[in-house]
Design an enzyme around this catalytic site. Sequence first.
Site, PDB file in Angstrom:
ATOM      1  N   ARG A 105      18.824  68.326  63.488  1.00 31.99           N
ATOM      2  CA  ARG A 105      17.444  68.543  63.668  1.00 31.99           C
ATOM      3  C   ARG A 105      17.009  66.966  63.844  1.00 31.99           C
ATOM      4  O   ARG A 105      15.710  66.947  64.145  1.00 31.99           O
ATOM      5  CB  ARG A 105      16.743  69.016  62.392  1.00 31.99           C
ATOM      6  CG  ARG A 105      17.073  68.052  61.459  1.00 31.99           C
ATOM      7  CD  ARG A 105      16.615  69.125  59.984  1.00 31.99           C
ATOM      8  NE  ARG A 105      17.123  68.214  58.636  1.00 31.99           N
ATOM      9  CZ  ARG A 105      16.897  69.085  57.486  1.00 31.99           C
ATOM     10  NH1 ARG A 105      16.178  70.276  57.547  1.00 31.99           N
ATOM     11  NH2 ARG A 105      17.464  68.575  56.630  1.00 31.99           N
ATOM     12  N   ARG A 176      29.227  65.536  54.939  1.00 32.83           N
ATOM     13  CA  ARG A 176      30.057  65.792  53.646  1.00 32.83           C
ATOM     14  C   ARG A 176      31.264  66.446  53.860  1.00 32.83           C
ATOM     15  O   ARG A 176      31.850  66.986  52.745  1.00 32.83           O
ATOM     16  CB  ARG A 176      28.918  66.903  52.860  1.00 32.83           C
ATOM     17  CG  ARG A 176      27.665  66.391  52.397  1.00 32.83           C
ATOM     18  CD  ARG A 176      27.538  65.239  51.633  1.00 32.83           C
ATOM     19  NE  ARG A 176      26.196  64.978  51.378  1.00 32.83           N
ATOM     20  CZ  ARG A 176      25.189  64.325  52.098  1.00 32.83           C
ATOM     21  NH1 ARG A 176      25.962  63.813  53.427  1.00 32.83           N
ATOM     22  NH2 ARG A 176      23.967  64.046  51.609  1.00 32.83           N
ATOM     23  N   TYR A 281      20.559  58.302  47.553  1.00 28.98           N
ATOM     24  CA  TYR A 281      21.007  59.098  46.634  1.00 28.98           C
ATOM     25  C   TYR A 281      22.615  59.280  46.710  1.00 28.98           C
ATOM     26  O   TYR A 281      23.048  58.974  47.844  1.00 28.98           O
ATOM     27  CB  TYR A 281      20.628  60.631  46.671  1.00 28.98           C
ATOM     28  CG  TYR A 281      20.381  61.102  48.237  1.00 28.98           C
ATOM     29  CD1 TYR A 281      21.406  61.298  49.110  1.00 28.98           C
ATOM     30  CD2 TYR A 281      19.117  61.285  48.608  1.00 28.98           C
ATOM     31  CE1 TYR A 281      21.195  61.788  50.237  1.00 28.98           C
ATOM     32  CE2 TYR A 281      18.649  61.959  50.061  1.00 28.98           C
ATOM     33  CZ  TYR A 281      20.056  61.940  51.004  1.00 28.98           C
ATOM     34  OH  TYR A 281      19.777  62.351  52.157  1.00 28.98           O
ATOM     35  N   GLU A 304      18.821  55.148  58.991  1.00 32.73           N
ATOM     36  CA  GLU A 304      17.716  56.331  58.896  1.00 32.73           C
ATOM     37  C   GLU A 304      16.585  55.561  59.844  1.00 32.73           C
ATOM     38  O   GLU A 304      15.906  54.901  59.286  1.00 32.73           O
ATOM     39  CB  GLU A 304      17.471  56.604  57.653  1.00 32.73           C
ATOM     40  CG  GLU A 304      18.456  57.057  56.781  1.00 32.73           C
ATOM     41  CD  GLU A 304      18.974  58.532  57.081  1.00 32.73           C
ATOM     42  OE1 GLU A 304      18.124  59.342  57.773  1.00 32.73           O
ATOM     43  OE2 GLU A 304      19.832  58.702  56.555  1.00 32.73           O
TER      44      GLU A 304
HETATM   45  O1  0X9 Z   1      22.223  62.630  53.324  1.00 33.03           O
HETATM   46  C1  0X9 Z   1      22.842  62.268  54.429  1.00 33.03           C
HETATM   47  O2  0X9 Z   1      23.489  62.700  54.820  1.00 33.03           O
HETATM   48  C2  0X9 Z   1      21.914  60.894  55.187  1.00 33.03           C
HETATM   49  N1  0X9 Z   1      20.725  60.977  55.088  1.00 33.03           N
HETATM   50  S1  0X9 Z   1      19.942  62.246  56.117  1.00 33.03           S
HETATM   51  O3  0X9 Z   1      18.549  62.487  55.697  1.00 33.03           O
HETATM   52  N2  0X9 Z   1      19.992  61.862  57.455  1.00 33.03           N
HETATM   53  O4  0X9 Z   1      20.517  63.512  55.837  1.00 33.03           O
HETATM   54  C3  0X9 Z   1      22.560  59.541  54.436  1.00 33.03           C
HETATM   55  C4  0X9 Z   1      23.977  59.515  54.303  1.00 33.03           C
HETATM   56  C5  0X9 Z   1      24.259  57.879  54.002  1.00 33.03           C
HETATM   57  N3  0X9 Z   1      25.439  57.692  53.660  1.00 33.03           N
HETATM   58  C6  0X9 Z   1      26.098  56.509  53.699  1.00 33.03           C
HETATM   59  N4  0X9 Z   1      25.611  55.561  54.140  1.00 33.03           N
HETATM   60  N5  0X9 Z   1      27.404  56.440  53.015  1.00 33.03           N
HETATM   61 ZN    ZN Z   2      20.886  62.712  58.933  1.00 32.46          ZN
END
Ligand code: 0X9
Ligand code: ZN
Length: 344
Positions: A105, A176, A281, A304
Amino acid sequence: MRNYHLEYKVLIEDLAPLVHAQRAENLRKKLLIQWPHIDVLSAFYTHSEINDYLDSLLERFPKRVQVKQFGWSYERRPLKVLTITNGDGRRNKPVILIDGTVHAREWISPSMALYIIQQLLDNYGDNQELLQDYDWVIMPVVNADGYEYTHTDSRYWRKSRRPTSNPECIGTDINRNFGYEWGHDEGSSSDPCENIYRGERPFDQSESQVLRDVMLHYKGRLNFYLSLHSYGNYFLLPWGYTSDFPDTYQDMMSVADAGAKAIIYSTNGIYSYGSTYYVLYPTSGDTTDFAFGVVNATVAMTMELPAAGFQGFDPWISQIERLVTESWVGVRAMAAEVIRRYPS
Ligand code: 0X9
Ligand code: ZN
């Protein structure tokens, strides 16, 4: 909400007509475009349109680009990667690898990838130094099936489209599903109905396998890995899975610092930066931790991009130009800083 005594406020009474209005505007805009010379600033493009555009670059810049297909999505869409050089024929330069649309999205992400491509090819005169000793590798759409689904069915879809063990819930979070500290603690979910579902096993999604293979293909040359997401105005560094800091954290912070400063000077835009675990987070099994932990990227980062539109993920077409030009200031400054710090 009332039962649980939670305060709430309705911000948008009915989102569907607004989403339909945006979709209609996008289709209208694209009628005006002369294929395959797409105009990044005047519409959002589908995965197949982007693939056609990548192929068209081969004809326009035969000495400077390569298009490689590294595999297929679950629904058998070809996943393509563009390599951009300055055409001097020198091999094995260090690489800046940029991916987009890991999350379906986040539509400004593929637009940003396309804008970077145009800056390096059509606006080569202004950006030559960025290609003197480095090659750029750009994969505008990783999650092709999810992205297509946001164009045709559900605008705010995030995950892949492969069914899960739960017949009610589809899709895995590609961010993930990577095989470094996969499933570590609270950084992902084992529940297929969650938006941060990690999959049954690391790399059980074709799209993650393909991006992994792209990364591994450049192992040893990968000086800067940048994953384009939205939204929130962050430069997110490793680690996501732990509160520990990597040894080279300060070096990566200097690169983020260069990006943040360049943006604030040019537009007053403000980015926060630091380790994902602290700034945002905990995340586990994401692409950036893998790029740093396994592929040994010198600098690995998730960017981001700013929020826009109704939900943050859905900018109006009229907002694209401001978003991508500002973001390019940051990406260019960070690339320049990487090149300065790690000359080949
Ligand atoms: O949560 C996520 O997958 C990413 N944010 S999002 O709002 N686009 O979904 C951030 C992931 C960041 N992870 C690392 N930089 N390791
Ligand atoms: Zn993302």
